[in-house]
Scaffold this motif. Structure first.
Motif, PDB file in Angstrom:
ATOM      1  N   ALA A   1       9.681   5.588  -5.111  1.00 50.79           N
ATOM      2  CA  ALA A   1      10.668   6.120  -6.057  1.00 50.79           C
ATOM      3  C   ALA A   1      11.565   7.167  -5.405  1.00 50.79           C
ATOM      4  O   ALA A   1      12.768   7.227  -5.691  1.00 50.79           O
ATOM      5  CB  ALA A   1       9.952   6.713  -7.266  1.00 50.79           C
ATOM      6  N   SER A   2      11.004   7.966  -4.497  1.00 52.95           N
ATOM      7  CA  SER A   2      11.786   9.068  -3.932  1.00 52.95           C
ATOM      8  C   SER A   2      12.558   8.705  -2.667  1.00 52.95           C
ATOM      9  O   SER A   2      13.502   9.403  -2.307  1.00 52.95           O
ATOM     10  CB  SER A   2      10.882  10.267  -3.645  1.00 52.95           C
ATOM     11  N   THR A   3      12.164   7.611  -1.972  1.00 55.63           N
ATOM     12  CA  THR A   3      12.842   7.301  -0.703  1.00 55.63           C
ATOM     13  C   THR A   3      13.832   6.141  -0.799  1.00 55.63           C
ATOM     14  O   THR A   3      14.885   6.176  -0.170  1.00 55.63           O
ATOM     15  CB  THR A   3      11.817   6.961   0.405  1.00 55.63           C
ATOM     16  N   VAL A   4      13.517   5.098  -1.571  1.00 53.60           N
ATOM     17  CA  VAL A   4      14.408   3.921  -1.623  1.00 53.60           C
ATOM     18  C   VAL A   4      15.648   4.277  -2.437  1.00 53.60           C
ATOM     19  O   VAL A   4      15.556   4.678  -3.593  1.00 53.60           O
ATOM     20  CB  VAL A   4      13.682   2.698  -2.238  1.00 53.60           C
TER      21      VAL A   4
ATOM     22  N   GLY B   1       0.791  -1.233   0.000  1.00 50.55           N
ATOM     23  CA  GLY B   1       0.000   0.000   0.000  1.00 50.55           C
ATOM     24  C   GLY B   1       0.816   1.273   0.000  1.00 50.55           C
ATOM     25  O   GLY B   1       0.276   2.359   0.245  1.00 50.55           O
ATOM     26  N   ILE B   2       2.124   1.186  -0.283  1.00 52.32           N
ATOM     27  CA  ILE B   2       2.957   2.392  -0.349  1.00 52.32           C
ATOM     28  C   ILE B   2       2.791   3.020  -1.737  1.00 52.32           C
ATOM     29  O   ILE B   2       2.854   2.321  -2.753  1.00 52.32           O
ATOM     30  CB  ILE B   2       4.447   2.063  -0.086  1.00 52.32           C
TER      31      ILE B   2
ATOM     32  N   ASN C   1      18.640   2.786  -7.215  1.00 58.65           N
ATOM     33  CA  ASN C   1      17.369   3.349  -7.686  1.00 58.65           C
ATOM     34  C   ASN C   1      17.639   4.569  -8.584  1.00 58.65           C
ATOM     35  O   ASN C   1      17.531   5.718  -8.169  1.00 58.65           O
ATOM     36  CB  ASN C   1      16.503   3.737  -6.483  1.00 58.65           C
ATOM     37  N   SER C   2      17.986   4.290  -9.832  1.00 63.94           N
ATOM     38  CA  SER C   2      18.322   5.350 -10.777  1.00 63.94           C
ATOM     39  C   SER C   2      17.047   6.045 -11.282  1.00 63.94           C
ATOM     40  O   SER C   2      15.920   5.609 -10.987  1.00 63.94           O
ATOM     41  CB  SER C   2      19.074   4.760 -11.966  1.00 63.94           C
ATOM     42  N   LEU C   3      17.208   7.091 -12.083  1.00 69.96           N
ATOM     43  CA  LEU C   3      16.056   7.815 -12.637  1.00 69.96           C
ATOM     44  C   LEU C   3      15.176   6.908 -13.489  1.00 69.96           C
ATOM     45  O   LEU C   3      13.950   6.969 -13.428  1.00 69.96           O
ATOM     46  CB  LEU C   3      16.543   9.009 -13.474  1.00 69.96           C
ATOM     47  N   ASN C   4      15.821   6.035 -14.305  1.00 71.50           N
ATOM     48  CA  ASN C   4      15.049   5.123 -15.166  1.00 71.50           C
ATOM     49  C   ASN C   4      14.265   4.105 -14.335  1.00 71.50           C
ATOM     50  O   ASN C   4      13.125   3.770 -14.671  1.00 71.50           O
ATOM     51  CB  ASN C   4      15.980   4.399 -16.150  1.00 71.50           C
TER      52      ASN C   4
ATOM     53  N   LYS D   1      11.222   5.791 -12.903  1.00 69.19           N
ATOM     54  CA  LYS D   1      10.140   5.911 -13.894  1.00 69.19           C
ATOM     55  C   LYS D   1       9.361   4.603 -13.998  1.00 69.19           C
ATOM     56  O   LYS D   1       8.128   4.598 -14.107  1.00 69.19           O
ATOM     57  CB  LYS D   1      10.723   6.281 -15.257  1.00 69.19           C
ATOM     58  N   LEU D   2      10.090   3.469 -13.943  1.00 69.69           N
ATOM     59  CA  LEU D   2       9.431   2.156 -14.012  1.00 69.69           C
ATOM     60  C   LEU D   2       8.543   1.933 -12.785  1.00 69.69           C
ATOM     61  O   LEU D   2       7.448   1.372 -12.888  1.00 69.69           O
ATOM     62  CB  LEU D   2      10.472   1.038 -14.134  1.00 69.69           C
ATOM     63  N   ILE D   3       9.034   2.361 -11.599  1.00 71.93           N
ATOM     64  CA  ILE D   3       8.229   2.215 -10.376  1.00 71.93           C
ATOM     65  C   ILE D   3       6.955   3.051 -10.489  1.00 71.93           C
ATOM     66  O   ILE D   3       5.855   2.594 -10.165  1.00 71.93           O
ATOM     67  CB  ILE D   3       9.046   2.642  -9.128  1.00 71.93           C
ATOM     68  N   MET D   4       7.107   4.263 -10.978  1.00 74.41           N
ATOM     69  CA  MET D   4       5.963   5.169 -11.110  1.00 74.41           C
ATOM     70  C   MET D   4       4.908   4.631 -12.075  1.00 74.41           C
ATOM     71  O   MET D   4       3.714   4.891 -11.935  1.00 74.41           O
ATOM     72  CB  MET D   4       6.431   6.546 -11.606  1.00 74.41           C
TER      73      MET D   4
END
Length: 593
Positions: free
Chosen positions: A436-439, A429-430, A540-543, A546-549
């Protein structure tokens, strides 16, 4: 041994281990704290205890020695009674052809001890100085074969092989055969480098098994009639209720073997044939080891070191039970443990005690869950937080909020690999943008048995074996092998596998390694000794963000991480197998999915 402050100062100057300014500061601290200078310089890691003793030996012109307990004849050792040898920390390790008695001591300055021992063995002695740990290890030779002693004690109990399960006070007294049996089981386990002891009732007998280097091994069978007394003795040591056999119980106790302190975490469980006990052995004298010693290298090591310098965010370690997650976090927290940071943990249970770290144990009965404990920790002004395990959405959410509000958060999750961890947080439920911003980093790990370097064997694999390795590790001929060869060269340059020659070239595998199954010497078991980690470290790179988002699958995240240079767990294992650290069979045993 105790070295005076004046001589310690001289030794520091002779070795160049400390500048005059450092010595002056230490002397001032020694005066304030009333602690000897010797202990302060070792504590501050200006010089190791071994180097200091060697410097003292050179200064006092007493020969320094490190004993190999296997090379001490028992008839020579026993010329000094065990009681006296242990009282004065001395070992008689050799009698020369000229009749000179060669004596190793922890403290050759102890005139009383020297005089007393010379009355026992004569004045024709040559005295050496040896480190305390080395002396204690050699003194264990007085015990002989612990397993043989255990069998002798058990044989006494087999004489009464009735079904009487009544436990009397005499059965569990300190000097009873049952107490001896428990002591010997513990000592034999520690000497075998076991991580767990299982005492399991069967229909006809009690099975004793040790987990050594991650593999269970039966070491003995006890008569069924000793079960109740054996379990009761362990419960007394662990401060558990001996009359409660219907529900599980947990406890712990401590013992000392060969000068080292061990904590034993005890769990009892009712099973069909009686009551089972499992004991986890934790070496409390273990020092935290470096990331390199744990088996990190190359890209993985670089990503981890960057993550540890982050001011906030989450670092997650994943893997099944027994994959070394706690050890990894223990080492990381010890690296970060400096006087200018407040480290707080919430654990279930507290396995490793870390000086200077505030460690809290969960207690569900009292309402101290991971979530409640974490809420309390956040009011304690921490810089770094370690959550023993994220088990539910509430704990996960609190961990994420802590990372968002400027804390560096470490925790563990039970997932198969690093990439699966991120969708798992989504399931809890996160929100994707929070993940994306914390891990910052996710580590996937397993433990493999390490080949005993003294007996490991190199061989040229057949063409069929080479093709089998290519299939098992999803390799392709050509391009992939230039990649594997490049990784092996990098691993060799960073010390993985020691001085072992390269096993690959750009075209394929030339040699492989396997264990010598007959090698059970020097604490080895079937050619393996100890364990090493195999890792995948996902940054946890930018790409990736984006995949997580976009709610991508773990396979998509894994593919992107590999494209960005992540070495997968199996590839890391393959490189360590090629370097002779482990075997191909071991890597597949722990990482095959």
């Amino acid at each position: 041994m105790r070295i005076s402050d004046v001589i310690t100062e001289k030794l520091l100057a002779r070795t160049g281990a400390a500048t005059p300014e450092q010595v002056a500061a230490l002397k001032e601290e020694s005066a304030h704290s009333r602690r000897p200078l010797q202990y302060l310089v070792i504590e501050k890691e200006l010089i190791s205890e071994k180097t200091l003793i060697q410097a003292w030996a050179d200064y006092a012109q007493i020969p320094y020695i490190e004993l190999d307990p296997r090379n001490i004849p028992s008839d020579v050792l026993n010329k000094i009674p065990e009681r006296i040898a242990r009282q004065y920390n001395v070992v008689l390790f050799k009698i020369g052809e000229d009749g000179i008695h060669h004596l190793a001591m922890e403290d050759p300055d102890d005139v009383q001890a020297v005089n007393f021992i010379q009355k026992e063995i004569g004045t024709n002695t040559q005295i050496y100085i040896a480190p305390k740990e080395n002396i204690l290890a050699a003194l264990e030779n007085y015990r002989g074969d612990v397993n043989q002693e255990l069998n002798e004690v058990i044989d006494i109990q087999r004489e009464d092989n009735g079904d009487n399960q009544t436990v009397t006070e005499e059965d569990v007294a300190e000097d009873s055969p049952i107490a001896q049996t428990v002591n010997l089981l513990l000592e034999y386990a520690i000497r075998s480098h076991a991580s767990d002891i299982h005492i399991e009732p069967r229909e006809e007998y009690v099975q004793i098994r040790y987990r050594i280097d991650g593999v269970l091994k039966e070491v003995n069978r006890l008569p069924k009639n000793v079960l109740s007394a054996l379990i009761s003795r362990i419960k007394i040591l662990s401060n558990l209720k001996i009359d409660e056999r219907r529900v599980p119980q947990d406890g712990r106790f401590k013992i000392k073997v060969a000068g080292k302190q061990y904590a034993l975490r005890v769990s009892s469980l009712p099973v069909a044939d009686g009551e089972k006990v499992a004991m986890r052995i934790l070496d409390e004298s273990d020092q935290a080891i470096t990331l390199e010693s744990l088996g990190y290298w190359g890209e993985s090591l670089g990503v981890m070191k960057i993550a540890l310098t982050e001011p906030n965010g989450m670092v997650l370690v994943t893997g099944p039970t027994g994959s070394g997650k706690s050890t990894s976090l223990f080492s990381v927290l010890s690296i970060l443990n400096t006087p200018d940071v407040n480290i707080s943990t919430i654990e279930d249970p507290v396995e490793y005690k870390i000086p200077g770290v505030n460690q809290t144990q969960t207690n569900v009965k009292a309402g101290m869950t991971f979530a409640n404990g974490l809420r309390a920790l956040l009011r304690q002004d921490p810089n770094i937080i370690m959550i023993g395990e994220i088990r539910d959405g509430e704990t996960a959410n609190l961990g994420v909020q802590a990372a968002l509000t400027g804390h560096l958060v470490f925790s563990t999750l039970h997932t198969n690999n690093a990439a699966t961890c991120l969708p798992r947080l989504l399931d809890m439920g996160i929100e994707p943008f929070l993940i994306a911003s914390t891990v910052k980093v996710v580590v996937g790990q397993r433990l493999v048995r390490r080949l005993h370097k003294a007996s490991r064997q190199s061989y040229v694999p057949s063409e069929e074996e080479k093709q089998a390795v290519i299939r098992m590790f999803n390799l392709r001929d050509g391009q992939d092998f230039s990649y594997i060869h490049k990784l092996e060269k990098q691993a060799a340059a960073e010390g993985i596998g020691g001085d072992a020659p390269l096993s690959t070239d750009e075209h394929g595998i030339n040699t492989l390694w396997h264990a010598n199954a007959d090698d059970n010497e020097d604490a080895a078991h079937n050619g393996y000794k100890g364990r090493i980690g195999i890792y995948e470290v996902l940054a946890n790179s930018l790409n990736i963000q984006k995949l997580i988002m976009s709610n991508s699958t773990s396979n998509q995240i894994q593919s992107q991480a590999i494209a960005e240079g992540m070495v997968t767990m199996q590839t890391d294992g393959l490189i360590k197998a090629l370097r002779g650290e482990t075997s191909i069979e071991e890597v597949l045993r722990v990482s095959k999915e």
